[in-house]
Scaffold this motif. Structure first.
Motif, mmCIF file in Angstrom:
data_model
loop_
_atom_site.group_PDB
_atom_site.id
_atom_site.type_symbol
_atom_site.label_atom_id
_atom_site.label_comp_id
_atom_site.label_asym_id
_atom_site.label_seq_id
_atom_site.Cartn_x
_atom_site.Cartn_y
_atom_site.Cartn_z
ATOM 1 N N LEU A 106 9.083 -1.043 17.944
ATOM 2 C CA LEU A 106 8.656 -2.312 18.534
ATOM 3 C C LEU A 106 8.368 -2.164 20.023
ATOM 4 O O LEU A 106 7.350 -2.664 20.524
ATOM 5 C CB LEU A 106 9.730 -3.381 18.309
ATOM 6 N N GLU A 107 9.264 -1.489 20.752
ATOM 7 C CA GLU A 107 9.046 -1.365 22.195
ATOM 8 C C GLU A 107 7.847 -0.472 22.495
ATOM 9 O O GLU A 107 7.098 -0.711 23.446
ATOM 10 C CB GLU A 107 10.310 -0.863 22.902
ATOM 11 N N ARG A 108 7.630 0.563 21.670
ATOM 12 C CA ARG A 108 6.454 1.426 21.870
ATOM 13 C C ARG A 108 5.175 0.634 21.629
ATOM 14 O O ARG A 108 4.220 0.737 22.409
ATOM 15 C CB ARG A 108 6.527 2.632 20.928
ATOM 16 N N ARG A 109 5.148 -0.126 20.547
ATOM 17 C CA ARG A 109 3.951 -0.901 20.234
ATOM 18 C C ARG A 109 3.636 -1.885 21.356
ATOM 19 O O ARG A 109 2.481 -2.026 21.774
ATOM 20 C CB ARG A 109 4.160 -1.655 18.917
ATOM 21 N N ARG A 132 0.836 -1.194 0.000
ATOM 22 C CA ARG A 132 0.000 0.000 0.000
ATOM 23 C C ARG A 132 0.875 1.248 0.000
ATOM 24 O O ARG A 132 1.955 1.263 0.579
ATOM 25 C CB ARG A 132 -0.898 0.018 1.238
ATOM 26 N N SER A 133 0.367 2.286 -0.619
ATOM 27 C CA SER A 133 1.066 3.563 -0.567
ATOM 28 C C SER A 133 0.951 4.117 0.842
ATOM 29 O O SER A 133 -0.072 3.955 1.512
ATOM 30 C CB SER A 133 0.450 4.544 -1.569
ATOM 31 N N ALA A 134 2.010 4.767 1.308
ATOM 32 C CA ALA A 134 2.033 5.263 2.681
ATOM 33 C C ALA A 134 1.451 6.661 2.821
ATOM 34 O O ALA A 134 1.448 7.220 3.909
ATOM 35 C CB ALA A 134 3.477 5.260 3.186
ATOM 36 N N VAL A 135 0.932 7.215 1.717
ATOM 37 C CA VAL A 135 0.490 8.613 1.753
ATOM 38 C C VAL A 135 -0.600 8.831 2.788
ATOM 39 O O VAL A 135 -0.589 9.801 3.546
ATOM 40 C CB VAL A 135 0.005 9.051 0.355
ATOM 41 N N LYS A 136 -1.579 7.904 2.858
ATOM 42 C CA LYS A 136 -2.716 8.108 3.748
ATOM 43 C C LYS A 136 -2.631 7.280 5.022
ATOM 44 O O LYS A 136 -3.570 7.274 5.813
ATOM 45 C CB LYS A 136 -4.013 7.767 3.003
ATOM 46 N N LEU A 137 -1.531 6.561 5.214
ATOM 47 C CA LEU A 137 -1.397 5.739 6.412
ATOM 48 C C LEU A 137 -1.072 6.607 7.623
ATOM 49 O O LEU A 137 -0.370 7.612 7.516
ATOM 50 C CB LEU A 137 -0.285 4.697 6.224
ATOM 51 N N GLN A 138 -1.577 6.191 8.778
ATOM 52 C CA GLN A 138 -1.260 6.886 10.020
ATOM 53 C C GLN A 138 -1.306 5.871 11.159
ATOM 54 O O GLN A 138 -2.360 5.333 11.477
ATOM 55 C CB GLN A 138 -2.252 8.016 10.302
ATOM 56 N N GLY A 139 -0.143 5.613 11.728
ATOM 57 C CA GLY A 139 -0.093 4.691 12.859
ATOM 58 C C GLY A 139 0.673 3.417 12.544
ATOM 59 O O GLY A 139 1.515 3.360 11.645
ATOM 60 N N TRP A 140 0.356 2.381 13.271
ATOM 61 C CA TRP A 140 1.103 1.118 13.206
ATOM 62 C C TRP A 140 0.698 0.285 12.000
ATOM 63 O O TRP A 140 -0.485 0.128 11.710
ATOM 64 C CB TRP A 140 0.852 0.319 14.481
ATOM 65 N N VAL A 141 1.703 -0.270 11.319
ATOM 66 C CA VAL A 141 1.482 -1.195 10.211
ATOM 67 C C VAL A 141 1.915 -2.577 10.680
ATOM 68 O O VAL A 141 3.085 -2.789 11.028
ATOM 69 C CB VAL A 141 2.278 -0.781 8.956
ATOM 70 N N ARG A 142 0.991 -3.513 10.708
ATOM 71 C CA ARG A 142 1.259 -4.836 11.277
ATOM 72 C C ARG A 142 2.172 -5.673 10.387
ATOM 73 O O ARG A 142 2.322 -5.431 9.190
ATOM 74 C CB ARG A 142 -0.055 -5.590 11.486
ATOM 75 N N GLN A 143 2.739 -6.693 11.018
ATOM 76 C CA GLN A 143 3.530 -7.668 10.264
ATOM 77 C C GLN A 143 2.616 -8.360 9.254
ATOM 78 O O GLN A 143 1.469 -8.680 9.545
ATOM 79 C CB GLN A 143 4.142 -8.707 11.218
ATOM 80 N N GLY A 144 3.123 -8.573 8.068
ATOM 81 C CA GLY A 144 2.339 -9.206 7.011
ATOM 82 C C GLY A 144 1.803 -8.208 6.012
ATOM 83 O O GLY A 144 1.497 -8.571 4.872
ATOM 84 N N GLU A 145 1.668 -6.946 6.422
ATOM 85 C CA GLU A 145 1.249 -5.901 5.491
ATOM 86 C C GLU A 145 2.480 -5.289 4.834
ATOM 87 O O GLU A 145 3.496 -5.077 5.482
ATOM 88 C CB GLU A 145 0.452 -4.820 6.226
ATOM 89 N N ARG A 146 2.373 -4.982 3.547
ATOM 90 C CA ARG A 146 3.498 -4.405 2.825
ATOM 91 C C ARG A 146 3.155 -2.979 2.416
ATOM 92 O O ARG A 146 2.017 -2.677 2.042
ATOM 93 C CB ARG A 146 3.856 -5.246 1.596
ATOM 94 N N ILE A 147 4.155 -2.121 2.505
ATOM 95 C CA ILE A 147 3.966 -0.712 2.165
ATOM 96 C C ILE A 147 5.108 -0.257 1.270
ATOM 97 O O ILE A 147 6.164 -0.892 1.217
ATOM 98 C CB ILE A 147 3.908 0.171 3.434
ATOM 99 N N THR A 148 4.877 0.868 0.574
ATOM 100 C CA THR A 148 5.899 1.438 -0.301
ATOM 101 C C THR A 148 6.146 2.884 0.100
ATOM 102 O O THR A 148 5.206 3.687 0.183
ATOM 103 C CB THR A 148 5.469 1.379 -1.774
ATOM 104 N N ILE A 149 7.423 3.200 0.359
ATOM 105 C CA ILE A 149 7.825 4.567 0.701
ATOM 106 C C ILE A 149 9.083 4.894 -0.088
ATOM 107 O O ILE A 149 10.061 4.129 -0.066
ATOM 108 C CB ILE A 149 8.089 4.723 2.214
ATOM 109 N N ALA A 150 9.042 6.014 -0.797
ATOM 110 C CA ALA A 150 10.193 6.485 -1.584
ATOM 111 C C ALA A 150 10.716 5.394 -2.510
ATOM 112 O O ALA A 150 11.925 5.219 -2.676
ATOM 113 C CB ALA A 150 11.298 6.977 -0.654
ATOM 114 N N GLY A 151 9.801 4.632 -3.087
ATOM 115 C CA GLY A 151 10.179 3.602 -4.040
ATOM 116 C C GLY A 151 10.664 2.311 -3.411
ATOM 117 O O GLY A 151 11.007 1.367 -4.125
#
Length: 713
Positions: A117-120, A10-29
């Protein structure tokens, strides 16, 4: 029912917060998996100003399109994604895209990820399944950066608190909990271990062997030697056997007054938290702090010391043979108590074969014994191999002669050894009495005389056996060993070069005992052969005694127990009168006196025991000042003098070697290198082998002594 995580990036443009293990994101290519915070970072106070949360990846920030900073030159002590340079952001995202597996980057990039990780785990309080995923990832990262102290400290502290949180639903007998504590131990007693031990005390539970072993292994004041590390599984098993024998119902520990408390400060420095530490079914019992308890650790250390002592020979074998675990010799060197836990069919086959050899007379080629132990045939036999074989046989109840620790020499590769039934297993062959060591040397002298006429009659054999039986101050086991060594001496006679080495160390006070021994042997068959006389003359000469006394001693059948004239008295100033020299009796042999000499071994044993004891702790005088012999050509006078001393014994401690090297003005390391290089050129092998000090190659020593003694014959 929870839905499976999407594998589509997923594009990270609209994401806010924690992204769980198993989900993939794209930032700066860069495309990578979750377990990160993404979006606009929150401020670290309630007023909306101050530092931004370090772990948040802000997609709006610039990322360098080229170049990288793997060394972390632009990283601060507490890095934050929003504050590090664009080139560092690029390096961090590259590391995430690579699966977080690269341990060659600056650890600061790993810490930036760990902050999330420690914050989560501690602030967001996610579901239990996600907590397990986070703990597993932190353990992986800790192992990945195993050589970094800061990583081990901070990630270790997090894992401690994570385990304590998890212990609410984890039974204390869970092997995974114990292994996790052991795998993540550090310089201090792990807090999770303190909590587990304190909880057991609070709930009135007794400690079993595993918990006491774990307590010791993690304690900062533990004293563990090589066997505990090199033979970890065997050490743990032996520790348990000993613990169970001492504490069949477990070890009860008193409740300490101090209570356990824990406050955790995040590695990111952004938050702190405390953990409520309670125990009991209702979680209403305070957990005591075991940090200051000494008695349980002292008990554990005592068990550990005994276990390490018993594993010492097994450990040394593995140190010399890294792949030797499971071999016959290694198995035999295990404490017998562990044989049932670490079974070996090969060891049972060895026992069967040894019994057959003993029944057939006990004479076995030395090479065959060592080959069976090691699984291959060596090119030569050394003291270490023979000592290892003897120790292994003793562990299964059999002995080997010659005694590799105390005999004047070991068997050559083409010579036999004698194996015999000890009737019991022996853990420490090296523990013997002074009387045994003295009697062994005396047998070497006696058999040397008996061999001198190239035949040994039954009367001589009987006299030598009677001598062993009459030896006082030894155990029944030592008597068996003496009989076996006598059998070997009769098969493989000692040579004069080896005897001369020992005889030169004997002072005048001890001459009488040795003279008595050889005279008694010569008279054993009631016939004195010229070869025997010549042999005894060599012994007297090596002792520095007037060879003319040989005829007087033999003719009398005894050795006079009084002063012996070394040279005729000369007229001096008036003084006290010198007693008359005792005269040897002429005529028939005094059979009673000969019998007394044969049986009076207590004095001989004491005298020779002192000689051997002195040999162990000798402070060597300056080397002999004779001219360098051709045998030592190629060495300068200092190294030659050192070699001249070294070949007089089979083993030197490091301290002794340093001492005699220093007497020649040589440094030990340089002397060792120079001497071994010379030996390689001359004999194609090293003279000195580092093992429990320095073992001297017996083949080289024998050749050199033979050269040096040519002028003495």
């Amino acid at each position: 029912m929870p839905q499976p995580a999407s594998r589509t990036a997923r594009s990270a443009v609209k994401l806010q917060g924690w992204v769980r293990q198993g989900e993939r994101i794209t930032i700066a290519g860069r495309e990578f998996e979750g377990m990160v915070y993404v979006g606009t970072p929150p401020r670290m106070n309630s007023h909306g100003y101050g530092e931004k949360c370090r772990a948040y990846i802000d997609p709006s920030l610039s990322v360098a399109s080229s170049d990288s900073d793997r060394n972390g030159d632009g990283m601060s002590y507490w890095p934050g994604y929003s504050t590090i340079p664009a080139v560092c952001r690029a390096t961090y995202l590259d590391w995430l895209e690579g699966g977080r597996r690269d341990a060659t980057v600056n650890p600061g990039y790993m810490f930036l990820f760990f902050y999330g990780l420690e914050r989560r785990f501690l602030v967001d309080q996610p579901p239990e399944e996600e907590k397990k995923e986070i703990v597993a990832e932190v353990e992986r990262l800790k192992a990945l950066f195993a050589q970094n102290y800061s990583v081990q400290r901070y990630l270790g502290e997090f894992l401690d608190i994570a385990r304590i949180v998890a212990m609410g639903g984890m039974p204390l007998d869970d092997p995974a909990l114990k292994q996790s504590i052991l795998d993540n131990r550090s310089w201090d007693l792990p807090f999770s271990l303190k909590f587990a031990l304190g909880r057991m005390i609070a709930e009135s539970k007794a400690f079993d062997a595993e918990w006491l072993h774990l307590w010791l292994m993690c304690h900062p004041e533990r004293r563990l030697r090589t066997p505990a590390e090199r033979c970890g599984e065997e050490f743990k098993a032996l520790f348990k056997l000993k613990f169970d024998a001492l504490y069949p119902d477990g070890l009860k520990v008193r409740t300490p007054r101090k209570q356990l408390a824990m406050n955790y400060r995040a590695a990111s420095s952004e938050f702190s938290c405390s953990v409520n530490l309670t125990a009991g079914e209702g979680r209403d019992v305070a957990v005591p702090d075991v940090s200051d308890l000494r008695s349980p650790i002292q008990k554990a250390q005592k068990i550990a010391d005994e276990s390490m002592d018993e594993l010492d020979k097994f450990s040394r074998y593995l140190g010399r043979n890294a792949d030797g675990r499971g071999s016959i010799e290694a198995q035999a060197l295990l404490p017998a108590a562990l044989w049932g836990l670490f079974p070996s069919a090969e060891l049972q086959e060895l026992k069967k074969w040894v019994r057959e050899q003993v029944a057939a007379g006990g004479l076995v080629p030395a090479l065959e014994i060592v080959s069976r132990m090691e699984g291959s045939s060596p090119d030569k036999l050394g003291k270490r191999q023979l000592t290892g074989a003897a120790d292994a046989l003793a562990r299964i109840g059999f002995g080997m002669a010659p005694d590799p620790r105390f005999s004047l020499r070991g068997p050559r590769i083409d010579e036999p050894v004698v194996i015999f039934d000890l009737a019991e297993t022996v853990e420490q062959l090296e523990v013997v009495s002074a009387a045994y060591r003295a009697a062994l040397f005396e047998l070497a002298l006696a058999t040397f005389v008996a061999h001198s006429d190239s035949k040994i009659v039954e009367a001589e054999r009987r006299a030598l056996r009677d001598k062993v039986e009459a030896t006082v101050g030894i155990t029944d086991l030592e008597r068996k060993r003496l009989h076996a060594n006598l059998k070997w001496y009769l098969e493989v006679p000692p040579d004069m070069s080896w005897l001369r080495t020992r005889l030169k160390e004997v002072d005048a006070e001890h001459h009488l005992a040795l003279r008595a021994a050889v005279v008694a042997t010569a008279h054993a068959d009631s016939v004195i052969q010229s070869e025997e006389v010549a042999c005894i003359e060599k012994i007297y000469k090596a002792l520095g005694i007037d060879a003319g006394l040989v005829y007087a001693d033999l003719h009398a059948g005894e050795v006079p127990d009084g002063p012996v004239r070394v040279r005729a008295a000369e007229a001096e100033a008036p003084g006290e009168r010198i007693p008359a020299e005792p005269k040897a009796r002429v005529g028939s042999l005094d059979a009673a006196r000969i019998a007394a000499i044969r049986t009076d071994t207590e004095r001989v044993s004491n005298v020779l025991g002192e000689i051997f004891a002195a040999d162990d702790d000798a402070n060597h005088d300056a080397p002999r000042t004779h001219a360098l012999l051709s045998a030592l050509a190629g060495l300068d006078h200092r190294h030659a003098a050192l070699v001249d001393l070294l070949v007089q014994r089979g083993n030197w401690t490091q301290e002794e070697f340093a001492g005699i090297a220093g007497q020649q003005g040589l440094l030990p390391s340089g002397a060792l290198e120079a001497i071994n290089e010379w030996a390689f050129e001359k004999f194609d092998e090293a003279l000195l082998d580092e093992y429990d000090g320095y073992d001297v190659s017996q083949d080289i020593a024998e050749a050199l002594r033979a050269e040096m003694s040519k002028g003495d014959n």
